[in-house]
Design a protein around this motif. Sequence first.
Motif, mmCIF file in Angstrom:
data_model
loop_
_atom_site.group_PDB
_atom_site.id
_atom_site.type_symbol
_atom_site.label_atom_id
_atom_site.label_comp_id
_atom_site.label_asym_id
_atom_site.label_seq_id
_atom_site.Cartn_x
_atom_site.Cartn_y
_atom_site.Cartn_z
ATOM 1 N N ILE A 14 -2.552 1.125 -4.431
ATOM 2 C CA ILE A 14 -2.175 -0.275 -4.229
ATOM 3 C C ILE A 14 -0.959 -0.585 -5.098
ATOM 4 C CG2 ILE A 14 -2.898 -2.682 -4.448
ATOM 5 C CD1 ILE A 14 -4.217 -1.232 -2.175
ATOM 6 N N VAL A 68 0.868 -1.181 0.000
ATOM 7 C CA VAL A 68 0.000 0.000 0.000
ATOM 8 C C VAL A 68 0.906 1.234 0.000
ATOM 9 C CG1 VAL A 68 -1.819 1.265 1.188
ATOM 10 C CG2 VAL A 68 -1.794 -1.234 1.253
ATOM 11 N N HIS A 120 -5.073 -5.042 3.392
ATOM 12 C CA HIS A 120 -4.931 -3.767 2.681
ATOM 13 C C HIS A 120 -6.284 -3.085 2.505
ATOM 14 C CE1 HIS A 120 -6.193 -6.488 -0.538
ATOM 15 N NE2 HIS A 120 -6.509 -5.427 -1.250
#
Length: 329
Positions: free
Chosen positions: A228, A149, A191
Amino acid sequence: MLGFADFIPIIIIGIIIIGLAILFSFIPVALWISALAAGVKVSIFTLVGMRLRRVVPSKVINPLIKAYKAGVSADANQLESHYLAGGNVDRVVNALIAAQRANIELGFERAAAIDLAGRDVLQAVQMSVNPKVIETPFIAGIAMDGIEVKAKARITVRANIERLVGGAGEETVIARVGEGVVSTIGSATSHKQVLENPDSISKNVLNRGLDAGTAFEILSIDIADVDIGKNIGAILQTDQAQADKSIAQAKAEERRAMAVAEEQEMIARVQEMRAKVVEAEATVPLALAEALRSGKMGVMDYMNYRNIGADTQMRDSIGRISEEDSTKE
């Protein structure tokens, strides 16, 4: 006809004019008059002393006039001392005036110390009134599920006048915030949790007191962007599997090499045994000849021995032919 005595008054006037020009160039009379007109009491001898001490009088007197008009307490000796120490007198006076207008407590000694420390004291005062926003680059962290991330933060800071001398700079603040962001992302179980609640990063980082020992006071930390990255967990597992495969292949190759070496060793042993058999067979005719010569073996015995050998060879030939026929069928 004019004589030398007639030129004496002209020469005297010329000398007086040259002397006055030299005097006015050495003594800044215009600057002294400007100071008196502004209400700043500076003697002409003080200006002469500045010249002798190789101080540019305008670098001290003009900021002194500015400070007097703004109501800031400062004297010529302080300003001259700061000038001789290599400081920027005009910037210090401007900072004092700005601090007074913004009701920020700032004395001349602290302002001079900040300026001599290499920091812009005027910019620090302005930053105390108008906070500065520091934008960090993308900071990458890995959540517990192995997904990378990336987060970009905006840090709103205000200069801390008390800690400007000896306090850490912007680089330290950015490094601490980056460390906090990485730690917060790394403690997230997924995430998706970070994507759903990006404010959790700013809250967690802000509560750590990252401005301790720095020249700034952190007002807020805002997450500007979240993205991401790679699936680091899958990449690591793939690399581990590839490494295990390489290790297994290396071990298999080692075993194969050992087997080939052992096979070659056995072939060498077989050849050695065959050599011994050939060597032993070579002694048979010699033994037969010796037996015939010594009378231990007769001619008939030798003929029987040859018949048995021929019979054995014939049987071997018949056996090989039978094996070849069965193989063809």
